[in-house]
Design a protein around this motif. Structure first.
Motif, short mmCIF file in Angstrom:
data_model
loop_
_atom_site.label_atom_id
_atom_site.label_comp_id
_atom_site.label_asym_id
_atom_site.label_seq_id
_atom_site.Cartn_x
_atom_site.Cartn_y
_atom_site.Cartn_z
N UNK A 177 -41.05 64.38 98.31
CA UNK A 177 -40.60 65.19 99.42
C UNK A 177 -41.77 65.64 100.28
N UNK A 178 -41.44 66.00 101.51
CA UNK A 178 -42.42 66.53 102.46
C UNK A 178 -42.17 68.02 102.64
N UNK A 179 -42.91 68.65 103.53
CA UNK A 179 -42.80 70.09 103.70
C UNK A 179 -41.42 70.53 104.15
N UNK A 180 -40.67 69.63 104.81
CA UNK A 180 -39.32 69.98 105.26
C UNK A 180 -38.28 69.78 104.17
N UNK A 181 -38.72 69.39 102.95
CA UNK A 181 -37.80 69.23 101.82
C UNK A 181 -37.09 67.90 101.80
N UNK A 182 -37.38 67.01 102.74
CA UNK A 182 -36.70 65.72 102.80
C UNK A 182 -37.63 64.62 102.33
N UNK A 183 -37.07 63.53 101.81
CA UNK A 183 -37.89 62.45 101.32
C UNK A 183 -37.09 61.39 100.63
N UNK A 184 -37.45 61.08 99.37
CA UNK A 184 -36.85 59.97 98.63
C UNK A 184 -36.53 60.43 97.21
N UNK A 185 -35.56 59.76 96.59
CA UNK A 185 -35.21 60.08 95.20
C UNK A 185 -34.97 58.80 94.43
N UNK A 186 -35.54 58.71 93.23
CA UNK A 186 -35.28 57.62 92.29
C UNK A 186 -34.41 58.16 91.17
N UNK A 187 -33.27 57.53 90.94
CA UNK A 187 -32.35 57.98 89.91
C UNK A 187 -32.78 57.49 88.53
N UNK A 188 -32.40 58.21 87.48
CA UNK A 188 -32.63 57.69 86.12
C UNK A 188 -31.70 56.52 85.85
N UNK A 189 -32.07 55.70 84.87
CA UNK A 189 -31.20 54.59 84.46
C UNK A 189 -29.97 55.14 83.76
#
Length: 242
Positions: A177-189
């Motif tokens: 995430x960046x300072x604005x709280x937005x970004x990317x997410x990787x889920x668990x298997x």
């Protein structure tokens, strides 16, 4: 037993992470799961390594429980749905029936992965290489350099926690995430027969760029624990090692 789950914010929207390794997106009424690896045992059996052939049934039972619990309207899988592209043709009758019932009951989309790039939807549902839903890109593997909100799988992230002198490995979600709280997410298997990769592995941290921070989210019995993995100009924290 109902799996424990916790809500968290991702890019200004509420998501829910369960201890069963599924993510629910209330605004879209969508259940998101990654890396089912259905028919992994049968794949190994065909190659001479005999394993109990019940992994697909267990995975689908847990998936059906999650669909019922959240009353999910949509199910989106984030790749490596089957352990190989032909896995949908080897499901035993009971598991095949379970899967067909799930795909009939929901708006189901299979996003393909590196294990099943040419899979066919033998049991229903639609197939896509990637998908955009509500301004979020859904794909199998995080795309380095992606600046839009993104959900992916592929890495099977885990953290190792040291609790009272004991080391406990837990699947986790990884959020960059960046300072604005937005970004990317990787889920668990999600699959019953899947291993795990160190959530702080350089391959995961590189795949998440560009972000200013990377954290692991681990649902415990009482709360959603957050462990920092990386910050700009720093190294992964030792307590999040595999």
């Amino acid at each position: 037993m109902v799996p424990v789950s916790f809500a968290f914010d991702f890019c200004g929207q509420e998501f829910v992470l369960t201890r069963a390794n599924a993510v629910y997106w209330p605004a879209e009424r969508a259940l998101l799961v990654a890396d089912l690896h259905l028919e992994k045992a049968s794949f190994f059996a065909r190659h001479g390594q005999l394993l109990p052939p019940y992994d697909s049934r267990e995975t689908l039972e847990r998936l059906a429980d999650a669909v019922r619990r959240f009353d999910a309207r949509r199910v989106i899988t984030l790749g490596d749905n089957f352990h190989d592209s032909h896995g949908s043709t080897t499901l035993e009758a009971h598991a095949a029936g379970m899967l067909s019932a799930l795909t009939r009951a929901t708006d189901w989309v299979w996003i393909t992965g590196n294990h099943d790039p040419s899979m066919e939807a033998q049991s229903g549902g639609a197939i896509a290489k990637e998908l955009e839903v509500g301004g979020v890109i859904l794909r199998h593997m995080a795309k380095r350099g992606e600046t839009r909100p993104e959900l992916s799988g592929h890495f099977h992230p885990r953290v190792q926690l040291k609790i009272h002198h004991r080391h406990i490995r837990r699947p986790c979600a990884v959020i960059g995430h960046n300072d604005d709280g937005c970004g990317r997410m990787i889920l668990p298997a999600f699959g019953a027969l899947t291993g795990g990769m160190n959530a702080a592995d350089p391959a995961i941290l590189k795949a998440m760029q560009p972000v200013s921070a990377v954290d692991a989210l681990v649902p415990t019995e009482k709360k959603l624990a957050r462990f920092p993995l990386w910050r700009e100009d720093s190294f992964p924290h030792a307590h999040a090692s595999a």
